[in-house]
Design a protein around this motif. Structure first.
Motif, PDB file in Angstrom:
ATOM      1  N   ARG A 119       0.834  -1.217   0.000  1.00  0.00           N
ATOM      2  CA  ARG A 119       0.000   0.000   0.000  1.00  0.00           C
ATOM      3  C   ARG A 119       0.859   1.254   0.000  1.00  0.00           C
ATOM      4  O   ARG A 119       0.590   2.216  -0.705  1.00  0.00           O
ATOM      5  CB  ARG A 119      -0.906   0.017   1.242  1.00  0.00           C
ATOM      6  CG  ARG A 119      -2.163  -0.783   1.082  1.00  0.00           C
ATOM      7  CD  ARG A 119      -3.075  -0.597   2.266  1.00  0.00           C
ATOM      8  NE  ARG A 119      -3.397   0.798   2.462  1.00  0.00           N
ATOM      9  CZ  ARG A 119      -3.629   1.357   3.651  1.00  0.00           C
ATOM     10  NH1 ARG A 119      -3.573   0.648   4.737  1.00  0.00           N
ATOM     11  NH2 ARG A 119      -3.923   2.633   3.758  1.00  0.00           N
ATOM     12  N   ASN A 137     -10.371  10.637  -1.312  1.00  0.00           N
ATOM     13  CA  ASN A 137     -10.956  10.225  -0.038  1.00  0.00           C
ATOM     14  C   ASN A 137     -12.470  10.299  -0.176  1.00  0.00           C
ATOM     15  O   ASN A 137     -13.062  11.372  -0.079  1.00  0.00           O
ATOM     16  CB  ASN A 137     -10.469  11.145   1.095  1.00  0.00           C
ATOM     17  CG  ASN A 137     -10.766  10.568   2.463  1.00  0.00           C
ATOM     18  OD1 ASN A 137     -10.759   9.357   2.641  1.00  0.00           O
ATOM     19  ND2 ASN A 137     -11.044  11.422   3.428  1.00  0.00           N
ATOM     20  N   GLY A 138     -13.099   9.135  -0.466  1.00  0.00           N
ATOM     21  CA  GLY A 138     -14.543   9.128  -0.672  1.00  0.00           C
ATOM     22  C   GLY A 138     -14.945  10.030  -1.829  1.00  0.00           C
ATOM     23  O   GLY A 138     -14.433   9.906  -2.934  1.00  0.00           O
ATOM     24  N   ARG A 173      -4.787  11.588   6.269  1.00  0.00           N
ATOM     25  CA  ARG A 173      -6.121  11.083   6.580  1.00  0.00           C
ATOM     26  C   ARG A 173      -6.076  10.113   7.759  1.00  0.00           C
ATOM     27  O   ARG A 173      -5.211   9.249   7.805  1.00  0.00           O
ATOM     28  CB  ARG A 173      -6.724  10.385   5.353  1.00  0.00           C
ATOM     29  CG  ARG A 173      -6.894  11.328   4.179  1.00  0.00           C
ATOM     30  CD  ARG A 173      -7.395  10.685   2.925  1.00  0.00           C
ATOM     31  NE  ARG A 173      -6.607   9.557   2.440  1.00  0.00           N
ATOM     32  CZ  ARG A 173      -5.391   9.636   1.927  1.00  0.00           C
ATOM     33  NH1 ARG A 173      -4.785  10.810   1.855  1.00  0.00           N
ATOM     34  NH2 ARG A 173      -4.758   8.573   1.484  1.00  0.00           N
ATOM     35  N   LYS A 231     -10.810   8.658   7.213  1.00  0.00           N
ATOM     36  CA  LYS A 231     -10.432   7.883   6.024  1.00  0.00           C
ATOM     37  C   LYS A 231     -11.691   7.220   5.490  1.00  0.00           C
ATOM     38  O   LYS A 231     -12.343   6.466   6.199  1.00  0.00           O
ATOM     39  CB  LYS A 231      -9.437   6.779   6.404  1.00  0.00           C
ATOM     40  CG  LYS A 231      -7.989   7.172   6.266  1.00  0.00           C
ATOM     41  CD  LYS A 231      -7.125   5.937   6.516  1.00  0.00           C
ATOM     42  CE  LYS A 231      -5.662   6.324   6.628  1.00  0.00           C
ATOM     43  NZ  LYS A 231      -4.814   5.219   6.983  1.00  0.00           N
ATOM     44  N   ILE A 232     -12.021   7.484   4.239  1.00  0.00           N
ATOM     45  CA  ILE A 232     -13.241   6.906   3.661  1.00  0.00           C
ATOM     46  C   ILE A 232     -12.871   6.103   2.427  1.00  0.00           C
ATOM     47  O   ILE A 232     -12.066   6.529   1.603  1.00  0.00           O
ATOM     48  CB  ILE A 232     -14.259   8.023   3.338  1.00  0.00           C
ATOM     49  CG1 ILE A 232     -14.733   8.653   4.665  1.00  0.00           C
ATOM     50  CG2 ILE A 232     -15.441   7.474   2.550  1.00  0.00           C
ATOM     51  CD1 ILE A 232     -15.589   9.842   4.559  1.00  0.00           C
ATOM     52  N   GLU A 233     -13.450   4.905   2.339  1.00  0.00           N
ATOM     53  CA  GLU A 233     -13.143   4.010   1.210  1.00  0.00           C
ATOM     54  C   GLU A 233     -13.551   4.659  -0.107  1.00  0.00           C
ATOM     55  O   GLU A 233     -14.580   5.321  -0.193  1.00  0.00           O
ATOM     56  CB  GLU A 233     -13.919   2.692   1.363  1.00  0.00           C
ATOM     57  CG  GLU A 233     -13.410   1.801   2.480  1.00  0.00           C
ATOM     58  CD  GLU A 233     -12.001   1.308   2.248  1.00  0.00           C
ATOM     59  OE1 GLU A 233     -11.670   0.945   1.122  1.00  0.00           O
ATOM     60  OE2 GLU A 233     -11.211   1.311   3.218  1.00  0.00           O
ATOM     61  N   ASN A 234     -12.699   4.460  -1.104  1.00  0.00           N
ATOM     62  CA  ASN A 234     -13.037   4.928  -2.441  1.00  0.00           C
ATOM     63  C   ASN A 234     -13.612   3.766  -3.231  1.00  0.00           C
ATOM     64  O   ASN A 234     -12.923   2.782  -3.467  1.00  0.00           O
ATOM     65  CB  ASN A 234     -11.793   5.479  -3.147  1.00  0.00           C
ATOM     66  CG  ASN A 234     -11.221   6.652  -2.394  1.00  0.00           C
ATOM     67  OD1 ASN A 234     -11.928   7.545  -2.003  1.00  0.00           O
ATOM     68  ND2 ASN A 234      -9.911   6.626  -2.152  1.00  0.00           N
ATOM     69  N   HIS A 235     -14.854   3.868  -3.595  1.00  0.00           N
ATOM     70  CA  HIS A 235     -15.495   2.772  -4.343  1.00  0.00           C
ATOM     71  C   HIS A 235     -15.359   3.061  -5.829  1.00  0.00           C
ATOM     72  O   HIS A 235     -15.790   4.096  -6.306  1.00  0.00           O
ATOM     73  CB  HIS A 235     -16.980   2.661  -3.972  1.00  0.00           C
ATOM     74  CG  HIS A 235     -17.171   2.441  -2.505  1.00  0.00           C
ATOM     75  ND1 HIS A 235     -16.834   1.248  -1.896  1.00  0.00           N
ATOM     76  CD2 HIS A 235     -17.627   3.253  -1.525  1.00  0.00           C
ATOM     77  CE1 HIS A 235     -17.102   1.346  -0.600  1.00  0.00           C
ATOM     78  NE2 HIS A 235     -17.573   2.551  -0.354  1.00  0.00           N
ATOM     79  N   SER A 236     -14.699   2.116  -6.514  1.00  0.00           N
ATOM     80  CA  SER A 236     -14.522   2.322  -7.953  1.00  0.00           C
ATOM     81  C   SER A 236     -15.740   1.797  -8.693  1.00  0.00           C
ATOM     82  O   SER A 236     -16.453   0.961  -8.234  1.00  0.00           O
ATOM     83  CB  SER A 236     -13.276   1.618  -8.438  1.00  0.00           C
ATOM     84  OG  SER A 236     -13.237   0.314  -7.942  1.00  0.00           O
TER      85      SER A 236
END
Length: 236
Positions: A119, A137-138, A173, A231-236
């Motif tokens: 990572r 970030n999101g 973040r 920290k917010i997940e980035n959804h592709s």
């Protein structure tokens, strides 16, 4: 190239065991037995990841981690005999990337080291040049070269001071910043009762980026400590 891992624990047997495990996996290992020694090694050597115990003499792991985070964004895996959820949350919110409870499974620890290094290589160090020049970030995207924040693809109109605060938060973040530290970093002068000044700027930023500023998803207050960018997940 053998990547270098710093192992920090006041229990020499644990340091030795982790050292052998990581060397077998092909890593170069540096060893320290308290937080002060860890900081000294980091000042002199190039390290890619840190495994650090929480309870240590001279300087405990969480305090050492906060000092490291002021200068570097290396992956840090916290190692602790404490399994209470509060300790885990505190460790992660103060800047740890991962948390492993003692007694640990050697294969699991090795896998977590590999995962964090992968990572780190993909995302890059805070001080390194980001290949994409963007931090996601999101719903938010911060373009480093432009010093421009986008929410849902639309540019956010921020003042110069607000942009500095966003720059600090997006690069770090998940890390909690006390109001004093935010003030000193942004205004570059000693802080005298900075809470109100910082709070006003945070409120203005929230009004521009949050879907519901009264229930913020991004910039959170951590009561008694300070502020952080979630920290917010980035959804592709």
């Amino acid at each position: 190239m053998n990547e270098c891992v710093l192992v920090v624990d006041d229990d020499r047997e644990i340091v030795k065991a982790i050292g052998l495990l990581l060397e077998k996996e092909g890593y170069r290992v540096l060893k320290a037995y308290d937080g002060m020694e860890a900081l000294q090694i980091l000042a002199e050597q190039s390290v890619r990841l840190i495994i650090m115990d929480v309870m240590m003499p001279k300087l405990d792991g969480l305090s050492a981690m906060m000092k490291i985070r002021e200068r570097q964004n290396l992956p840090i895996i916290v190692l602790s005999a404490k399994t209470e959820e509060t300790d885990k949350v505190l460790g992660l919110s103060m800047g740890a990337d991962d948390y492993v409870s003692k007694p640990f499974n050697p294969q699991e620890l090795a896998a977590r080291v590999k995962s964090q290094l992968r990572r780190y290589t993909l995302l890059g160090d805070i001080n390194a040049v980001h290949e994409t020049d963007e931090i996601w970030n999101g719903r938010l995207c911060y373009r480093l070269e432009e010093h421009m924040l986008y929410a849902d693809g639309e540019p956010v109109k921020l003042t110069a001071t607000e942009t500095k605060i966003i720059d600090l938060f997006m690069r770090n973040r998940g890390r909690i910043f006390p109001a004093e530290e935010i003030y000193q970093r942004i205004w570059e002068e000693p802080s005298f009762a900075p809470e109100n000044t910082v709070m006003v700027h945070i409120r203005h930023i929230r009004e521009k980026i949050e879907l519901n500023p009264k229930e913020p998803e991004y910039i959170k207050v951590v009561w008694g400590i300070g502020y952080k960018m979630e920290k917010i997940e980035n959804h592709s």
